[in-house]
Design an enzyme around this catalytic site. Structure first.
Site, PDB file in Angstrom:
ATOM      1  N   HIS A  89       3.355 117.162   6.226  1.00 21.96           N
ATOM      2  CA  HIS A  89       2.621 118.429   6.268  1.00 21.96           C
ATOM      3  C   HIS A  89       3.367 119.438   5.412  1.00 21.96           C
ATOM      4  O   HIS A  89       4.591 119.582   5.504  1.00 21.96           O
ATOM      5  CB  HIS A  89       2.501 118.933   7.705  1.00 21.96           C
ATOM      6  N   HIS A 129       0.594 127.907   5.670  1.00 26.95           N
ATOM      7  CA  HIS A 129       0.175 126.530   5.423  1.00 26.95           C
ATOM      8  C   HIS A 129      -1.308 126.371   5.719  1.00 26.95           C
ATOM      9  O   HIS A 129      -1.941 127.235   6.329  1.00 26.95           O
ATOM     10  CB  HIS A 129       1.015 125.545   6.255  1.00 26.95           C
ATOM     11  N   CYS A 156      -3.266 120.149   2.794  1.00 22.02           N
ATOM     12  CA  CYS A 156      -2.131 121.075   2.867  1.00 22.02           C
ATOM     13  C   CYS A 156      -1.242 121.007   1.631  1.00 22.02           C
ATOM     14  O   CYS A 156      -0.689 122.014   1.188  1.00 22.02           O
ATOM     15  CB  CYS A 156      -1.318 120.813   4.135  1.00 22.02           C
TER      16      CYS A 156
END
Length: 256
Positions: free
Chosen positions: A30, A42, A148
């Site tokens: 991530h 994010h 992401c």
């Protein structure tokens, strides 16, 4: 700089850095932008403001026990979130995404989603893009085309892939597509190469080259797009008069 990743300590990261952490026993990573003040911006699967339930996965949610001001802030129906560094990392380690690497270094990396040959823009530009998108969104989350890592790569470079039907900027997505493709293309070689080592070497080479061909630093279908023009370029909305004003709210979110 490691062969697989670039693990760093907290005191080594600087505002404007693209950092990431691994989830689910290194199954995927991530990504986000460190904006300073122990805060991350994010991109996650968006929440449905009209529902009491959350459509995003629990792994992206801010723990209810977090007492950091504004941790978990996001606009309604937006997937771009502000989190403290602890909540972003969860129980994972901290890694820094590398920019401006040489082709040889890129090809030597055995895992996608860790580096790019593209150069990074100055930290202040990176942070401006991240905070602008926190207020205005980054479109619909898509695992292959707009995830992401795509968000963080855009914040760092301002580069946008114009081929909307293909894979996005994400190295992880390129790896997911490239590995099966390399295995498929190398299958006929088994008839010519009796040695498993030879087939494995060719397959690994094809995998690395497929990753390199989709890197934003070498692709020919990328253009530089100002963050204020991003929504129009991606077809999220029609051209309109700019309404965003940096009146200090973004700076307060970072400082809190």
């Amino acid at each position: 700089m490691g062969l697989l990743t670039h693990r760093v300590e907290r005191n080594e990261i600087k505002p404007g850095d693209h950092i990431y952490t691994y989830r689910a026993v290194f199954t995927y990573s991530h990504h986000g932008i460190f904006v300073g003040g122990n805060k991350m911006v994010h991109f996650t699967p968006r929440r449905n403001a009209n529902s009491s339930s959350d459509t995003s996965s629990d792994i992206y949610d801010v723990p209810s026990s977090c007492d950091i001001p504004d941790c978990g802030f996001r606009q309604p129906n937006s997937g771009v979130a502000l989190s403290c560094l602890d909540c972003f990392l969860g129980k994972g380690s901290l890694y820094c995404f590398e920019y401006g690497v040489t082709p040889s270094v890129f090809l030597a990396k055995l895992r996608g989603g860790t580096c790019t040959t593209a150069a990074s823009d100055p930290p202040e530009t990176v942070i401006h893009r991240a905070m602008y998108l926190l207020q205005n969104g980054f479109g619909n989350y898509d695992v292959i085309g707009n995830n992401c890592e795509d968000f963080a790569l855009y914040c760092k470079t301002g580069l946008l892939v114009m081929d909307k039907q293909g894979v996005g900027r994400s190295g992880q997505a390129s790896s997911v597509i490239g590995a099966p493709l390399a295995a498929l293309l190398s299958s006929p070689l088994k008839l010519l190469m009796p040695s498993p080592v030879g087939v494995a070497t060719v397959t690994a080479g094809m995998y690395c080259m497929s990753r390199y061909a989709t890197d934003i630093g070498v692709r020919s279908d990328v253009i530089k797009v100002a963050v204020e023009d991003l929504a129009v370029n991606l077809g999220w909305e029609e051209p309109h008069e700019e309404v965003y004003e940096d009146n200090g709210a973004s700076r307060r979110l970072i400082a809190m």
